[in-house]
Design a protein around this motif. Structure first.
Motif, PDB file in Angstrom:
ATOM      1  N   ARG A 132      10.821 -31.952  18.647  1.00  0.00           N
ATOM      2  CA  ARG A 132      11.291 -31.982  17.254  1.00  0.00           C
ATOM      3  C   ARG A 132      10.851 -33.268  16.558  1.00  0.00           C
ATOM      4  NH1 ARG A 132      16.703 -29.275  19.175  1.00  0.00           N
ATOM      5  NH2 ARG A 132      16.294 -27.141  18.496  1.00  0.00           N
ATOM      6  N   ALA A 133      10.913 -34.388  17.256  1.00  0.00           N
ATOM      7  CA  ALA A 133      10.541 -35.676  16.666  1.00  0.00           C
ATOM      8  C   ALA A 133       9.051 -35.746  16.360  1.00  0.00           C
ATOM      9  CB  ALA A 133      10.948 -36.821  17.596  1.00  0.00           C
ATOM     10  N   SER A 134       8.252 -35.052  17.141  1.00  0.00           N
ATOM     11  CA  SER A 134       6.798 -35.117  16.955  1.00  0.00           C
ATOM     12  C   SER A 134       6.299 -34.208  15.845  1.00  0.00           C
ATOM     13  CB  SER A 134       6.087 -34.740  18.251  1.00  0.00           C
ATOM     14  OG  SER A 134       6.176 -33.343  18.467  1.00  0.00           O
ATOM     15  N   ASP A 135       7.115 -33.254  15.453  1.00  0.00           N
ATOM     16  CA  ASP A 135       6.715 -32.249  14.468  1.00  0.00           C
ATOM     17  C   ASP A 135       5.519 -31.427  14.936  1.00  0.00           C
ATOM     18  OD1 ASP A 135       8.351 -31.780  12.358  1.00  0.00           O
ATOM     19  OD2 ASP A 135       7.414 -33.219  11.004  1.00  0.00           O
ATOM     20  N   ALA A 136       5.246 -31.460  16.230  1.00  0.00           N
ATOM     21  CA  ALA A 136       4.135 -30.676  16.792  1.00  0.00           C
ATOM     22  C   ALA A 136       4.547 -29.209  16.868  1.00  0.00           C
ATOM     23  CB  ALA A 136       3.787 -31.189  18.188  1.00  0.00           C
ATOM     24  N   PRO A 137       3.608 -28.300  16.624  1.00  0.00           N
ATOM     25  CA  PRO A 137       3.957 -26.878  16.770  1.00  0.00           C
ATOM     26  C   PRO A 137       4.139 -26.548  18.251  1.00  0.00           C
ATOM     27  CG  PRO A 137       1.623 -27.129  16.325  1.00  0.00           C
ATOM     28  CD  PRO A 137       2.229 -28.499  16.222  1.00  0.00           C
ATOM     29  N   LEU A 138       4.941 -25.540  18.522  1.00  0.00           N
ATOM     30  CA  LEU A 138       5.113 -25.102  19.911  1.00  0.00           C
ATOM     31  C   LEU A 138       3.790 -24.532  20.401  1.00  0.00           C
ATOM     32  CD1 LEU A 138       8.562 -23.265  19.834  1.00  0.00           C
ATOM     33  CD2 LEU A 138       8.048 -25.518  20.749  1.00  0.00           C
ATOM     34  N   ILE A 139       3.391 -24.952  21.574  1.00  0.00           N
ATOM     35  CA  ILE A 139       2.110 -24.502  22.113  1.00  0.00           C
ATOM     36  C   ILE A 139       2.092 -23.002  22.371  1.00  0.00           C
ATOM     37  CG2 ILE A 139       2.612 -24.963  24.541  1.00  0.00           C
ATOM     38  CD1 ILE A 139      -0.393 -26.122  24.530  1.00  0.00           C
ATOM     39  N   VAL A 140       3.267 -22.407  22.614  1.00  0.00           N
ATOM     40  CA  VAL A 140       3.305 -20.963  22.874  1.00  0.00           C
ATOM     41  C   VAL A 140       2.940 -20.145  21.641  1.00  0.00           C
ATOM     42  CG1 VAL A 140       4.912 -21.135  24.806  1.00  0.00           C
ATOM     43  CG2 VAL A 140       5.786 -20.753  22.494  1.00  0.00           C
ATOM     44  N   THR A 141       2.875 -20.778  20.464  1.00  0.00           N
ATOM     45  CA  THR A 141       2.433 -20.033  19.283  1.00  0.00           C
ATOM     46  C   THR A 141       0.954 -19.659  19.408  1.00  0.00           C
ATOM     47  OG1 THR A 141       1.959 -22.084  18.060  1.00  0.00           O
ATOM     48  CG2 THR A 141       4.144 -21.104  17.771  1.00  0.00           C
ATOM     49  N   LEU A 142       0.191 -20.373  20.239  1.00  0.00           N
ATOM     50  CA  LEU A 142      -1.216 -20.027  20.479  1.00  0.00           C
ATOM     51  C   LEU A 142      -1.370 -18.645  21.095  1.00  0.00           C
ATOM     52  CD1 LEU A 142      -2.723 -23.304  22.015  1.00  0.00           C
ATOM     53  CD2 LEU A 142      -3.312 -22.265  19.822  1.00  0.00           C
ATOM     54  N   THR A 143      -0.369 -18.233  21.858  1.00  0.00           N
ATOM     55  CA  THR A 143      -0.438 -16.946  22.561  1.00  0.00           C
ATOM     56  C   THR A 143       0.641 -15.988  22.050  1.00  0.00           C
ATOM     57  OG1 THR A 143       0.932 -17.861  24.325  1.00  0.00           O
ATOM     58  CG2 THR A 143      -1.457 -17.948  24.646  1.00  0.00           C
ATOM     59  N   HIS A 144       1.086 -16.207  20.820  1.00  0.00           N
ATOM     60  CA  HIS A 144       2.106 -15.352  20.201  1.00  0.00           C
ATOM     61  C   HIS A 144       3.352 -15.236  21.080  1.00  0.00           C
ATOM     62  CE1 HIS A 144      -0.949 -14.405  17.289  1.00  0.00           C
ATOM     63  NE2 HIS A 144      -1.753 -14.044  18.278  1.00  0.00           N
ATOM     64  N   GLY A 145       3.719 -16.347  21.717  1.00  0.00           N
ATOM     65  CA  GLY A 145       4.943 -16.408  22.514  1.00  0.00           C
ATOM     66  C   GLY A 145       4.782 -16.039  23.973  1.00  0.00           C
ATOM     67  N   ALA A 146       3.646 -15.525  24.377  1.00  0.00           N
ATOM     68  CA  ALA A 146       3.433 -15.149  25.782  1.00  0.00           C
ATOM     69  C   ALA A 146       3.126 -16.404  26.602  1.00  0.00           C
ATOM     70  CB  ALA A 146       2.285 -14.154  25.902  1.00  0.00           C
ATOM     71  N   HIS A 147       3.850 -16.554  27.699  1.00  0.00           N
ATOM     72  CA  HIS A 147       3.654 -17.713  28.571  1.00  0.00           C
ATOM     73  C   HIS A 147       4.219 -17.417  29.948  1.00  0.00           C
ATOM     74  CE1 HIS A 147       7.618 -18.168  26.705  1.00  0.00           C
ATOM     75  NE2 HIS A 147       7.983 -18.885  27.758  1.00  0.00           N
ATOM     76  N   THR A 148       3.856 -18.257  30.899  1.00  0.00           N
ATOM     77  CA  THR A 148       4.347 -18.106  32.263  1.00  0.00           C
ATOM     78  C   THR A 148       5.012 -19.404  32.677  1.00  0.00           C
ATOM     79  OG1 THR A 148       2.566 -16.579  32.798  1.00  0.00           O
ATOM     80  CG2 THR A 148       3.676 -17.631  34.647  1.00  0.00           C
ATOM     81  N   LEU A 149       6.250 -19.295  33.144  1.00  0.00           N
ATOM     82  CA  LEU A 149       6.966 -20.455  33.668  1.00  0.00           C
ATOM     83  C   LEU A 149       6.788 -20.496  35.176  1.00  0.00           C
ATOM     84  CD1 LEU A 149      10.418 -20.369  31.834  1.00  0.00           C
ATOM     85  CD2 LEU A 149       8.463 -21.851  31.346  1.00  0.00           C
ATOM     86  N   LYS A 150       6.444 -21.650  35.720  1.00  0.00           N
ATOM     87  CA  LYS A 150       6.415 -21.852  37.171  1.00  0.00           C
ATOM     88  C   LYS A 150       7.776 -22.430  37.531  1.00  0.00           C
ATOM     89  CE  LYS A 150       4.480 -22.194  41.210  1.00  0.00           C
ATOM     90  NZ  LYS A 150       4.253 -21.034  42.021  1.00  0.00           N
ATOM     91  N   VAL A 151       8.579 -21.618  38.236  1.00  0.00           N
ATOM     92  CA  VAL A 151       9.962 -21.982  38.538  1.00  0.00           C
ATOM     93  C   VAL A 151      10.150 -22.104  40.044  1.00  0.00           C
ATOM     94  CG1 VAL A 151      12.372 -21.223  38.357  1.00  0.00           C
ATOM     95  CG2 VAL A 151      10.806 -20.870  36.440  1.00  0.00           C
ATOM     96  N   GLU A 152      10.941 -23.070  40.435  1.00  0.00           N
ATOM     97  CA  GLU A 152      11.270 -23.309  41.841  1.00  0.00           C
ATOM     98  C   GLU A 152      12.785 -23.336  41.984  1.00  0.00           C
ATOM     99  OE1 GLU A 152      11.085 -27.410  44.269  1.00  0.00           O
ATOM    100  OE2 GLU A 152       9.137 -26.670  43.593  1.00  0.00           O
ATOM    101  N   THR A 153      13.291 -22.692  43.038  1.00  0.00           N
ATOM    102  CA  THR A 153      14.715 -22.765  43.363  1.00  0.00           C
ATOM    103  C   THR A 153      14.858 -23.017  44.857  1.00  0.00           C
ATOM    104  OG1 THR A 153      14.952 -20.388  43.761  1.00  0.00           O
ATOM    105  CG2 THR A 153      15.393 -21.168  41.508  1.00  0.00           C
ATOM    106  N   ARG A 154      16.071 -23.359  45.265  1.00  0.00           N
ATOM    107  CA  ARG A 154      16.325 -23.601  46.690  1.00  0.00           C
ATOM    108  C   ARG A 154      16.428 -22.306  47.477  1.00  0.00           C
ATOM    109  NH1 ARG A 154      21.501 -27.118  45.839  1.00  0.00           N
ATOM    110  NH2 ARG A 154      21.624 -25.492  44.295  1.00  0.00           N
ATOM    111  N   VAL A 155      17.028 -21.292  46.868  1.00  0.00           N
ATOM    112  CA  VAL A 155      17.244 -20.021  47.570  1.00  0.00           C
ATOM    113  C   VAL A 155      16.956 -18.863  46.623  1.00  0.00           C
ATOM    114  CG1 VAL A 155      18.958 -20.939  49.211  1.00  0.00           C
ATOM    115  CG2 VAL A 155      19.719 -20.035  47.018  1.00  0.00           C
ATOM    116  N   ASP A 156      16.684 -17.704  47.192  1.00  0.00           N
ATOM    117  CA  ASP A 156      16.377 -16.512  46.400  1.00  0.00           C
ATOM    118  C   ASP A 156      17.520 -16.125  45.471  1.00  0.00           C
ATOM    119  OD1 ASP A 156      13.804 -16.159  47.338  1.00  0.00           O
ATOM    120  OD2 ASP A 156      14.407 -14.837  48.967  1.00  0.00           O
ATOM    121  N   GLU A 157      18.753 -16.354  45.886  1.00  0.00           N
ATOM    122  CA  GLU A 157      19.908 -16.022  45.057  1.00  0.00           C
ATOM    123  C   GLU A 157      19.828 -16.753  43.707  1.00  0.00           C
ATOM    124  OE1 GLU A 157      24.737 -15.993  45.539  1.00  0.00           O
ATOM    125  OE2 GLU A 157      23.654 -17.684  46.375  1.00  0.00           O
TER     126      GLU A 157
END
Length: 173
Positions: A132-157
């Motif tokens: 918000r402070a940078s006034d930069a556009p969200l990078i996901v607007t380049l792909t019309h909101g499509a993106h992939t998050l790389k997520v890690e958890t300790r357990v499958d639950e």
């Protein structure tokens, strides 16, 4: 079954578990008292086994790579703004996830990967405040909101809870 065999079986159960296992569940599976399980866990820990006691039961601790809890979650939101991004990131960290990065696939720019390493709501808040402070556009607007998050958890639950949280927001593709 002798004591050593029982402890090996207990550890095997924890290795194969996709969620924390309660002392009562272990005691039933091994046909001993819960107190015997408590003692066995203490002996296994003293021999160097990475067993963690949680409010939901026993589980192995260690890097998620070793526990098989890394996922790429495909997300999409045509109306993504800072508030929706904040809600998305909070849905991950609130359910035990670590956001390692975000990847976009753009027809001109190719694959764009952003390292994030967001562990908590505090990290999310700092990230969004910086955006918000940078006034930069969200990078996901380049792909019309499509993106992939790389997520890690300790357990499958926890990974399942992360996915449910994103599904509730209508973001999980």
């Amino acid at each position: 079954m002798n004591n050593q065999m029982r402890r090996e079986k207990l550890y095997e159960i924890l290795e194969n578990a996709d969620r924390p296992i309660t002392g009562i569940e272990l005691s039933k599976a091994l046909d001993v008292t819960r107190q015997i399980i408590v003692g066995d866990v203490a002996i296994l820990r003293s021999s160097g086994k990475p067993i963690l006691s949680t409010a939901r039961g026993y589980q192995l601790q260690g890097p998620a790579e070793e526990r098989g809890c890394n996922r790429s979650l495909h997300c999409c939101s045509r109306t993504m703004d800072e508030d929706e991004l904040e809600a998305e990131l909070n849905a991950v960290v609130d359910n035990g996830g670590i956001i390692r990065g975000l990847t976009l696939s753009h027809e001109v720019y190719g694959i764009i990967h952003i390292d994030m390493n967001i562990y908590s709501r505090r990290d999310v808040r700092q990230y969004v405040d910086k955006l918000r402070a940078s006034d930069a556009p969200l990078i996901v607007t380049l792909t019309h909101g499509a993106h992939t998050l790389k997520v890690e958890t300790r357990v499958d639950e926890e990974m399942n809870a992360v996915q449910e949280g994103l599904q509730e927001l209508g973001i999980l593709a």
